[in-house]
Write a protein that holds these residues in place. Structure first.
Motif, PDB file in Angstrom:
ATOM      1  N   GLU A  51       0.836  -1.209   0.000  1.00 35.30           N
ATOM      2  CA  GLU A  51       0.000   0.000   0.000  1.00 35.30           C
ATOM      3  C   GLU A  51       0.869   1.257   0.000  1.00 35.30           C
ATOM      4  O   GLU A  51       0.581   2.222  -0.708  1.00 35.30           O
ATOM      5  CB  GLU A  51      -0.914  -0.012   1.221  1.00 35.30           C
ATOM      6  CG  GLU A  51      -2.010  -1.060   1.160  1.00 35.30           C
ATOM      7  CD  GLU A  51      -2.852  -1.075   2.433  1.00 35.30           C
ATOM      8  OE1 GLU A  51      -2.521  -0.297   3.358  1.00 35.30           O
ATOM      9  OE2 GLU A  51      -3.824  -1.864   2.498  1.00 35.30           O
ATOM     10  N   ASN A  52       1.959   1.231   0.800  1.00 43.28           N
ATOM     11  CA  ASN A  52       2.877   2.381   0.825  1.00 43.28           C
ATOM     12  C   ASN A  52       3.549   2.585  -0.517  1.00 43.28           C
ATOM     13  O   ASN A  52       3.706   3.718  -0.994  1.00 43.28           O
ATOM     14  CB  ASN A  52       3.929   2.191   1.921  1.00 43.28           C
ATOM     15  CG  ASN A  52       3.344   2.273   3.310  1.00 43.28           C
ATOM     16  OD1 ASN A  52       2.248   2.813   3.501  1.00 43.28           O
ATOM     17  ND2 ASN A  52       4.054   1.733   4.291  1.00 43.28           N
ATOM     18  N   GLU A  53       3.978   1.485  -1.155  1.00 45.12           N
ATOM     19  CA  GLU A  53       4.630   1.600  -2.458  1.00 45.12           C
ATOM     20  C   GLU A  53       3.668   2.143  -3.505  1.00 45.12           C
ATOM     21  O   GLU A  53       4.047   2.967  -4.352  1.00 45.12           O
ATOM     22  CB  GLU A  53       5.184   0.246  -2.886  1.00 45.12           C
ATOM     23  CG  GLU A  53       6.374  -0.224  -2.064  1.00 45.12           C
ATOM     24  CD  GLU A  53       6.798  -1.630  -2.426  1.00 45.12           C
ATOM     25  OE1 GLU A  53       6.066  -2.291  -3.207  1.00 45.12           O
ATOM     26  OE2 GLU A  53       7.866  -2.070  -1.923  1.00 45.12           O
ATOM     27  N   THR A  54       2.429   1.685  -3.438  1.00 46.98           N
ATOM     28  CA  THR A  54       1.425   2.195  -4.376  1.00 46.98           C
ATOM     29  C   THR A  54       1.183   3.678  -4.148  1.00 46.98           C
ATOM     30  O   THR A  54       1.116   4.474  -5.102  1.00 46.98           O
ATOM     31  CB  THR A  54       0.104   1.414  -4.203  1.00 46.98           C
ATOM     32  OG1 THR A  54       0.334   0.029  -4.459  1.00 46.98           O
ATOM     33  CG2 THR A  54      -0.956   1.941  -5.164  1.00 46.98           C
ATOM     34  N   ARG A  55       1.064   4.059  -2.871  1.00 45.32           N
ATOM     35  CA  ARG A  55       0.867   5.466  -2.557  1.00 45.32           C
ATOM     36  C   ARG A  55       2.066   6.314  -2.990  1.00 45.32           C
ATOM     37  O   ARG A  55       1.911   7.411  -3.526  1.00 45.32           O
ATOM     38  CB  ARG A  55       0.623   5.630  -1.054  1.00 45.32           C
ATOM     39  CG  ARG A  55       0.323   7.062  -0.641  1.00 45.32           C
ATOM     40  CD  ARG A  55      -0.305   7.137   0.739  1.00 45.32           C
ATOM     41  NE  ARG A  55       0.531   6.520   1.751  1.00 45.32           N
ATOM     42  CZ  ARG A  55       0.235   5.360   2.355  1.00 45.32           C
ATOM     43  NH1 ARG A  55      -0.860   4.698   2.043  1.00 45.32           N
ATOM     44  NH2 ARG A  55       1.045   4.854   3.273  1.00 45.32           N
ATOM     45  N   LEU A  56       3.291   5.798  -2.795  1.00 47.17           N
ATOM     46  CA  LEU A  56       4.478   6.537  -3.201  1.00 47.17           C
ATOM     47  C   LEU A  56       4.532   6.688  -4.719  1.00 47.17           C
ATOM     48  O   LEU A  56       4.878   7.753  -5.235  1.00 47.17           O
ATOM     49  CB  LEU A  56       5.735   5.823  -2.697  1.00 47.17           C
ATOM     50  CG  LEU A  56       7.070   6.494  -3.002  1.00 47.17           C
ATOM     51  CD1 LEU A  56       7.110   7.889  -2.388  1.00 47.17           C
ATOM     52  CD2 LEU A  56       8.225   5.657  -2.475  1.00 47.17           C
ATOM     53  N   ARG A  57       4.161   5.634  -5.449  1.00 47.72           N
ATOM     54  CA  ARG A  57       4.136   5.741  -6.914  1.00 47.72           C
ATOM     55  C   ARG A  57       3.124   6.783  -7.368  1.00 47.72           C
ATOM     56  O   ARG A  57       3.374   7.554  -8.309  1.00 47.72           O
ATOM     57  CB  ARG A  57       3.810   4.384  -7.530  1.00 47.72           C
ATOM     58  CG  ARG A  57       4.963   3.392  -7.515  1.00 47.72           C
ATOM     59  CD  ARG A  57       4.699   2.228  -8.460  1.00 47.72           C
ATOM     60  NE  ARG A  57       3.489   1.497  -8.117  1.00 47.72           N
ATOM     61  CZ  ARG A  57       3.444   0.493  -7.253  1.00 47.72           C
ATOM     62  NH1 ARG A  57       4.558   0.092  -6.652  1.00 47.72           N
ATOM     63  NH2 ARG A  57       2.312  -0.124  -6.991  1.00 47.72           N
ATOM     64  N   LEU A  58       1.980   6.808  -6.690  1.00 50.62           N
ATOM     65  CA  LEU A  58       0.968   7.800  -7.042  1.00 50.62           C
ATOM     66  C   LEU A  58       1.477   9.222  -6.792  1.00 50.62           C
ATOM     67  O   LEU A  58       1.274  10.128  -7.611  1.00 50.62           O
ATOM     68  CB  LEU A  58      -0.310   7.542  -6.244  1.00 50.62           C
ATOM     69  CG  LEU A  58      -1.092   6.267  -6.617  1.00 50.62           C
ATOM     70  CD1 LEU A  58      -2.239   6.055  -5.640  1.00 50.62           C
ATOM     71  CD2 LEU A  58      -1.603   6.360  -8.051  1.00 50.62           C
ATOM     72  N   HIS A  64       0.190  22.369  -3.287  1.00 52.37           N
ATOM     73  CA  HIS A  64       1.406  22.017  -2.530  1.00 52.37           C
ATOM     74  C   HIS A  64       1.403  20.540  -2.116  1.00 52.37           C
ATOM     75  O   HIS A  64       0.423  20.019  -1.622  1.00 52.37           O
ATOM     76  CB  HIS A  64       1.478  22.907  -1.286  1.00 52.37           C
ATOM     77  CG  HIS A  64       2.456  22.414  -0.267  1.00 52.37           C
ATOM     78  ND1 HIS A  64       3.806  22.436  -0.455  1.00 52.37           N
ATOM     79  CD2 HIS A  64       2.243  21.873   0.959  1.00 52.37           C
ATOM     80  CE1 HIS A  64       4.399  21.929   0.602  1.00 52.37           C
ATOM     81  NE2 HIS A  64       3.465  21.585   1.478  1.00 52.37           N
ATOM     82  N   LYS A  65       2.498  19.906  -2.388  1.00 48.25           N
ATOM     83  CA  LYS A  65       2.684  18.502  -1.992  1.00 48.25           C
ATOM     84  C   LYS A  65       3.899  18.423  -1.057  1.00 48.25           C
ATOM     85  O   LYS A  65       4.964  18.950  -1.355  1.00 48.25           O
ATOM     86  CB  LYS A  65       2.946  17.613  -3.216  1.00 48.25           C
ATOM     87  CG  LYS A  65       1.813  17.589  -4.219  1.00 48.25           C
ATOM     88  CD  LYS A  65       0.644  16.826  -3.665  1.00 48.25           C
ATOM     89  CE  LYS A  65      -0.479  16.747  -4.682  1.00 48.25           C
ATOM     90  NZ  LYS A  65      -1.634  16.003  -4.146  1.00 48.25           N
ATOM     91  N   ALA A  66       3.672  17.770   0.068  1.00 42.62           N
ATOM     92  CA  ALA A  66       4.782  17.638   1.015  1.00 42.62           C
ATOM     93  C   ALA A  66       5.367  16.234   0.932  1.00 42.62           C
ATOM     94  O   ALA A  66       4.641  15.252   0.847  1.00 42.62           O
ATOM     95  CB  ALA A  66       4.303  17.907   2.438  1.00 42.62           C
ATOM     96  N   TYR A  67       6.649  16.206   0.871  1.00 46.53           N
ATOM     97  CA  TYR A  67       7.352  14.912   0.848  1.00 46.53           C
ATOM     98  C   TYR A  67       8.051  14.702   2.192  1.00 46.53           C
ATOM     99  O   TYR A  67       8.747  15.574   2.683  1.00 46.53           O
ATOM    100  CB  TYR A  67       8.430  14.897  -0.251  1.00 46.53           C
ATOM    101  CG  TYR A  67       7.877  14.778  -1.633  1.00 46.53           C
ATOM    102  CD1 TYR A  67       7.534  15.908  -2.365  1.00 46.53           C
ATOM    103  CD2 TYR A  67       7.699  13.529  -2.202  1.00 46.53           C
ATOM    104  CE1 TYR A  67       7.017  15.798  -3.627  1.00 46.53           C
ATOM    105  CE2 TYR A  67       7.188  13.411  -3.479  1.00 46.53           C
ATOM    106  CZ  TYR A  67       6.836  14.539  -4.193  1.00 46.53           C
ATOM    107  OH  TYR A  67       6.331  14.422  -5.452  1.00 46.53           O
TER     108      TYR A  67
END
Length: 862
Positions: free
Chosen positions: A299-306, A422-425
């Motif tokens: 789920e985290n990898e999918t969210r990170l790809r998105l 704005h997107k926060a990383y």
């Protein structure tokens, strides 16, 4: 009769051995077997006293395991015996792994440390036989003592050898059982406490065993899982594929594959499954399974790809800068930014965003960005930037900090144009390896680990451990002027040179920046550390070739040695650091031993620094003013001089606390206070009817070169209301030589503000006269070292004449400071000096004294 007695004795010996072997076979407790063996041999050898010592698995020592017949005092003394030559019969036997016979303990040189207690216990002879395993591993020793000097006959030695063989067999069997038991416990622990699901299936696919994680992942209790077929937990579409994997493993081939299961709540869980065949007597009897729950990770990898895709596809330009490194280099630029600016990604990465600025970029907006970033705050500005082809564009820029889990800022994200998107990383914490990334040397973590080990070893073996704290001299100016790339190459070469002087057992670490620490263990005397330090200094001082630059630097080394007041390992680092600081004070390119005097001096420095900080916070300073007179004898201006009235020490000389403040950075708030107080005092003089008396304030190099210096100066003038024409700033030549071009720009800005600038201590520095003609300054002050001897030294008089002539041709005003007598005044008047300052006219005085002094002289102010 003799043969009959021999046969009876032999039969008894064999019977005793069979009893011992029977105890070994039925796995009797090891202490009972050892005690029985000792009693057996004591019965066979009249007068013998037997003992058994076993080797420690972790330390090179023997521990007494059996010896009930030994005298109590001796038994207590030999509970633990070291292994080595000269450590009694048992210690020597364990060391050589051969029979050791001490026929007369009282006169045997190999019994040092044990002779007295043995003789006192009435023991005079000892035969020690080694106990060895089948693989020749040392198990211990079997010792036979006598109360009178004696040596073994061949038949006696044969009895000892047989008894030792029984003991070795018993000890080895006991160790094997213990190893098997521990192995079983480890397997059970691996099964029971494994966070992954671990299970086994029979040949038909039914669960035979399952650990608690199986229940946690599936949601079913273990009693429902055991006996169930694995198909129960699969989605229907997966049954055929998983059955194929199961059959492949039953054929003897391990497999690894992804799997989706349905838990008790009908939810799907993503697993990574490893199947291993269960082989018994060469046949596969079932399947082991290990399942890792990767649902959250996927789920985290999918969210990170998105998130990555959303930034890549964004119509806004997005930049990410690394906040953990100097100069905030760009580490990411999205395609929209590249389209917007014309810069390729390779043009951007590793650079600071200032390359987008140009002549029309608003300095106030840039200053606002810098201020907010320094405070780790968000900022929103609109400013003019420039594309790669030189065309300008307006950039609606929003910058936000990114913090890690600990709350520290790791990156800054800049969004151009569309601030609503704005997107926060969030950055993950970098993995801290055991070695420094740049130099490959040990880092702080490894250094501390090695230091603890070497320190304990030195204490245990009575050796010395030396710590060398190495700091590169004048590295920062090179790094600042030529850039971090050159500085990094310089650090790599310096570390290579340092490493070349290390021994195989030494440790060389980089603490950070230009600081290195060397650990030198296993030293016999202090001079060995000194030899290393004397080798390092010339190695570091050799010229460096980096790109097209030939660079020169040296090192300062502090040396601390264990056993000299350091009770714990890190104290050695602190002592070496203090000694290194003392080496720098003594001129650099030198080494210095740690001594208690070094600690005392640095302790005084720390105390003074703390007291200075308290004075800063309470503003416990005073400003005294020294008048400057013109050629007509009128007070033309005053110089503000800082004084610190310490509550216990009285007035502390500026020559003591100003250099300390420069080193610690405390000079910045002090200078700010001096400037504000001087401006307010001059305004107070004006309101008291003394007119607009100009005041000169000394500037520190740190204050002058700060990026916000001009902005802070404007703010001070605005807050105090002092006209800029009433303020003069005094700089030393050295300030101008550090980044001369930048200094000239600041001087032009000061002239534009209407603030006068004077060069203090002129003639004592190394200024280039070619620069002097371009400096927008108003005044130069002749250093007092020339004025002191001007009436007695023709050389000093000639130098002053030269300075006056040169300055007047450049339309500069000249001030002579340090005038102590009328003869000096008259001579300087005769040579055309413009203004005069010194104790001959007036000492520095508080503001109320200055008012009285001005009233008395009724000056005409310039």
């Amino acid at each position: 009769m003799a043969r009959s007695r021999a046969l009876v004795a032999t039969r008894q010996q064999l019977e005793a051995q069979r009893r011992i072997q029977a105890m070994i076979a039925r796995e009797a407790p090891l202490p009972e077997i050892l005690a029985a063996t000792c009693r057996m041999l004591e019965g066979q050898l009249p007068g013998a006293i037997c003992s058994i010592m076993l080797a420690d698995a972790e330390k090179p020592v023997l521990r007494l395991a059996s010896g009930e017949s030994l005298p109590q005092a001796y038994r207590e003394a030999v509970q633990e015996v070291g292994i080595g030559p000269g450590l009694g019969a048992c210690g020597s036997c364990a060391h050589s792994r051969e029979l050791v016979v001490s026929e007369d303990i009282a006169n045997d040189a190999g019994w040092r440390g044990f002779r007295t207690v043995a003789v006192a216990a009435g023991l005079r002879a000892c035969w020690s036989y080694p106990l060895l395993a089948r693989d020749d591993r040392l198990l211990g020793t079997f010792a036979t003592y006598y109360r009178q000097p004696a040596g073994p006959a061949e038949d006696e030695l044969e009895m000892v050898r047989k008894a030792a063989g029984l003991v070795a067999l018993a000890v080895e069997r006991h160790a094997d059982r213990r190893s098997l038991w521990e192995s079983e416990q480890r397997y059970r622990s691996l099964f029971a406490y494994n966070p992954d699901a671990v299970f086994s299936l029979d040949r038909r696919g039914h669960f035979v065993t399952a650990n608690a994680s199986c229940a946690s992942i599936t949601g079913y209790p273990l009693e429902e899982i055991l006996g169930s077929h694995f198909e129960r937990f699969l989605a229907p579409e997966d049954v055929e594929r998983i059955q194929a994997h199961f059959e492949r493993t039953m054929a003897g081939e391990p497999s690894h594959y992804p799997l989706t299961i349905v838990d008790q709540e009908s939810g799907k869980r993503q697993l990574e499954l490893t199947n291993l065949p269960v082989v018994v007597d060469g046949k596969v009897q079932g399947v082991y399974g290990i399942a890792k729950d990767v649902t959250q990770r996927q789920e985290n990898e999918t969210r990170l790809r998105l998130l990555e895709r959303s930034v890549e596809a964004s119509v806004n330009g997005v930049l990410i800068a690394d906040a953990t490194r100097a100069d905030l280099p760009v580490v990411y630029a999205n395609p929209a930014f590249q389209r917007m600016t014309g810069y390729d990604r390779e043009d951007v990465l590793g650079r600071n965003c200032r390359f987008l600025q140009g002549e029309e970029t608003d300095p106030a907006a840039i200053e606002q960005i810098r201020r907010h970033l320094a405070e780790w705050r968000e900022v929103h500005v609109t400013l003019c930037n420039y594309r790669k082809d030189g065309t300008p564009f307006w950039n609606d820029l929003y910058i936000s900090p990114v913090r890690n889990e600990a709350g520290a800022v790791t990156h800054f994200v800049g969004v151009q144009h569309d601030i609503s998107a704005h997107k926060a990383y969030e950055a993950r914490l970098a993995y801290h390896a055991s070695h420094d990334v740049l130099t490959g040397l040990a880092n702080r973590a490894m250094l501390e680990d090695r230091l603890s080990h070497d320190f304990a070893l030195a204490q245990r073996e009575g050796r010395l451990l030396a710590v060398l704290f190495i700091d590169l001299d004048e590295f920062k100016p090179i790094n600042d002027s030529l850039g971090h790339a050159v500085g990094d190459q310089l650090l790599v070469e310096a570390s290579r040179r340092l490493a070349s002087a290390m021994r195989p057992g030494d440790t060389l670490a980089r603490l950070g920046g230009d600081e290195f620490v060397a650990l030198l263990p296993d030293l016999h005397h202090h001079e060995q550390a000194l030899d290393v330090a004397e080798r390092l200094l010339p190695l570091l001082a050799r010229p460096y070739r980096v790109d097209d630059h030939e660079l020169h630097l040296t090192g300062s080394i502090g040396i601390a040695v264990s056993g000299e007041g350091a009770d714990e390992p890190m104290a050695l680092i602190q002592q070496a650091d203090m000694a290194m600081y003392r080496a720098k004070q003594q001129g650099r390119n030198a080494y210095q031993w740690f001594t208690p005097e070094v600690m005392t001096q640095l302790g005084e420095r720390v105390a003074l620094r703390n007291e200075l900080q308290g004075a800063i916070e309470t503003e416990a300073f005073e400003l005294h003013y020294q008048p400057l007179l013109d050629r007509a004898g009128r007070v033309a201006s005053v110089e503000a001089l800082l004084r610190w009235p310490h509550p216990e020490r009285g007035y502390i000389s500026p020559a003591v606390f100003i250099p300390l403040a420069e080193d610690t950075g405390q000079i910045i708030p002090i200078s700010r206070w001096v400037l504000q107080r001087a401006c307010r005092d001059m305004r107070a003089l004006a309101k008291a009817g003394q007119g607009e008396l100009p005041v000169a304030v000394n500037l520190s190099p740190l204050q002058f070169h700060r990026s916000n210096f001009l902005a802070s100066l404007r703010q001070t003038l605005a807050e105090t209301g002092l006209p800029a024409r009433q303020l003069a700033l005094e700089l030393t030549e050295g300030v101008l030589m550090d980044d001369t071009e930048g200094a000239i720009d600041i001087l032009h800005a000061l002239r534009g503000m209407g603030i006068a600038v004077a060069i203090d201590d002129f003639g004592t520095g190394f200024s280039s006269l070619s620069y002097l003609k371009h400096l927008p300054i108003h005044t130069i002050k002749i250093d007092r070292s020339f004025v002191d001897e001007v009436t007695r030294s023709r050389d000093d008089e000639a130098i002053i004449q030269g300075i006056l002539s040169m300055a007047h041709h450049l339309d500069l005003e000249v001030v002579a400071e340090g005038i102590e007598c009328e003869a000096q005044h008259r001579l300087l008047m005769a040579h055309g000096c413009d203004r005069f300052q010194g104790f001959h006219f007036a000492r520095p005085m508080p503001l109320d004294w200055l008012v009285a002094f001005l009233d008395e002289r009724a000056p005409t102010l310039l």
